[in-house]
Write an enzyme that holds these catalytic residues in place. Structure first.
Site, PDB file in Angstrom:
ATOM      1  N   SER A 307       0.812  -1.212   0.000  1.00 34.95           N
ATOM      2  CA  SER A 307       0.000   0.000   0.000  1.00 34.95           C
ATOM      3  C   SER A 307       0.855   1.276   0.000  1.00 34.95           C
ATOM      4  O   SER A 307       1.626   1.508  -0.929  1.00 34.95           O
ATOM      5  CB  SER A 307      -0.951  -0.053   1.193  1.00 34.95           C
ATOM      6  N   ASP A 318      10.938   5.027  -9.628  1.00 37.77           N
ATOM      7  CA  ASP A 318      10.649   5.679 -10.909  1.00 37.77           C
ATOM      8  C   ASP A 318      11.587   6.851 -11.187  1.00 37.77           C
ATOM      9  O   ASP A 318      12.013   7.077 -12.327  1.00 37.77           O
ATOM     10  CB  ASP A 318       9.199   6.157 -10.951  1.00 37.77           C
ATOM     11  N   LYS A 332      -0.461  -4.165  -3.249  1.00 39.69           N
ATOM     12  CA  LYS A 332      -1.765  -3.650  -2.828  1.00 39.69           C
ATOM     13  C   LYS A 332      -1.839  -2.185  -3.260  1.00 39.69           C
ATOM     14  O   LYS A 332      -1.307  -1.307  -2.617  1.00 39.69           O
ATOM     15  CB  LYS A 332      -1.924  -3.789  -1.306  1.00 39.69           C
TER      16      LYS A 332
END
Length: 397
Positions: A307, A318, A332
């Protein structure tokens, strides 16, 4: 009877008929009333205004048969809670839940970092619940419990038949009450009687190994931002320029907490995560003090990182802000809206999906690591953390 009174009664009768006709028309129009096979009107939903595309009279029919025929007692409130909870499972979404008042209170206490118990972290060691570590200043530490103590009994309950969650539930309890733990320390059995208390659990922990700061975030709770800023300022004040960010076994928590932490590693205005729901898209960007924007960074994750912790790790990956070491994360990547209900119960409803800055969906995919390092067995009980050691080696390159 006078002609005047007769006229008044007539007009009142007409008025009542009009109102009744209108109400019946409303019921038919909203499908709350229908004609059955014998052309007899029947209510479809007991409460007017509830969903009209489902025949809720079937629910009430089954309920009445249960109440009228069941030989035992029925707890009406428990029946209601279980009925609601059961309806939520029809979504086939494990994160869309109904929480009764007691579970709601426990959930909110966990987010706030306040629990009632004795202040120990436990895991499974050689198939038995065991102490990972007592929290600093906790009743468990004061009583003398130590890391690697194997818990044989909780009061009179043998732990061999218990799951880890069941053991945790038995150890927790109201502040001021006592729990008796029988433990095995080496070859010696010891008994500790510990008085439970309110435990304030810090979500952010800071330690140092030489010139490296190790920041462990256990979850993203109400106080995470304040705790993290305090630790970040400590790192900056000591002039430390290498950081290990440990997100292993961090199940997530509050999304804002993850964005707040990310804000200290990036310049302002960086996209951290996008939410995509029914007819809307929301972007969350950094807006902090960027205290740690220049430190060399390594992030530790594993299958228990989920999460909000995946959002933070995903943004760092990224933007290539730091190396990700460990094992692929849980996956999740959905947003839950949490709302309290009128009687103290609550609901969590999935309303959107999360995307990393590059547009990658986290849900069921997880975050891939840059360097795979599997944790050894019983890693939580080891004297030296092998993954932290590996992260420090990476920072030294």
């Amino acid at each position: 009877m006078s002609r005047k009174k007769v006229g008044l009664i007539f007009y009142l009768s007409i008025l009542i008929l009009i109102v009744a006709s209108g109400f019946i028309g409303y019921l038919f129009g909203n499908r709350n009333l229908r004609l059955n096979e014998k052309y007899t009107p029947e209510l479809v939903n007991i409460d007017v205004g509830k969903p009209n595309d489902v025949n809720f009279s079937l629910f009430w029919e089954a309920y009445r048969k249960l109440v009228n025929n069941y030989v035992g007692e029925i707890d009406q409130k428990d029946f209601l809670y279980r009925a609601i909870a059961g309806s939520f499972t029809a979504t086939n979404d494990p994160y869309t839940n109904f929480l009764p008042p007691e579970d709601t209170k426990e959930f909110e206490n966990e987010l706030s970092g306040e629990l009632e118990g004795i202040g120990i972290r436990i895991g499974i060691l050689e198939e038995m619940p065991a102490v990972i570590a007592p929290l600093s200043g906790s009743p468990a530490e004061q009583a003398g419990l130590k890391a690697r103590d194997k818990i044989l009994k909780i009061d009179d309950q043998d732990t061999l038949t218990l799951t880890l969650d069941q053991a945790v539930d038995l150890i927790r309890g109201k502040s001021g009450t006592k729990v008796r733990l029988t433990v095995l320390r080496g070859e010696e059995e010891k008994v500790f009687e510990v008085t439970r208390a309110k435990i304030n659990v810090e979500t952010v922990e800071l330690s140092y190994s030489g010139d490296v700061a190790i920041l462990a975030i256990n979850e993203f709770g109400v106080d995470t931002k304040e705790e993290f800023l305090d630790k970040a300022n400590d790192i900056k004040g000591k002039g430390v320029e290498k950081v290990v960010l440990d997100l292993r076994n961090n199940p997530g928590g509050l999304l804002d907490g993850a964005v707040d932490v990310a804000s200290e590693f990036f310049e302002n205005g960086k996209l951290i995560v996008s939410e995509e729901g029914k007819g809307y898209k929301r972007e969350l960007k950094t807006s902090g003090n960027s205290i740690l924007k220049n430190v060399k960074l390594v992030v530790l994750v594993n299958g228990g990182s989920a999460s909000a912790s995946e959002i933070l790790a995903g943004a760092i990956k990224d933007y290539q802000r730091g190396k990700i070491i460990g094992e692929k994360t849980f996956g999740k990547g959905t947003v839950q809206q949490y709302e309290n209900l009128s009687d103290g119960s609550s609901v969590k409803i999935t309303i959107a999906k999360w995307l990393t800055p590059n547009g990658t969906s986290i849900d069921k995919n997880g975050i891939e690591v840059d360097i795979e390092e599997k944790e050894p067995d019983n890693a939580l009980f080891a004297k030296e953390d092998q993954l932290v050691k590996r992260a420090i080696e990476e920072l030294s390159k």
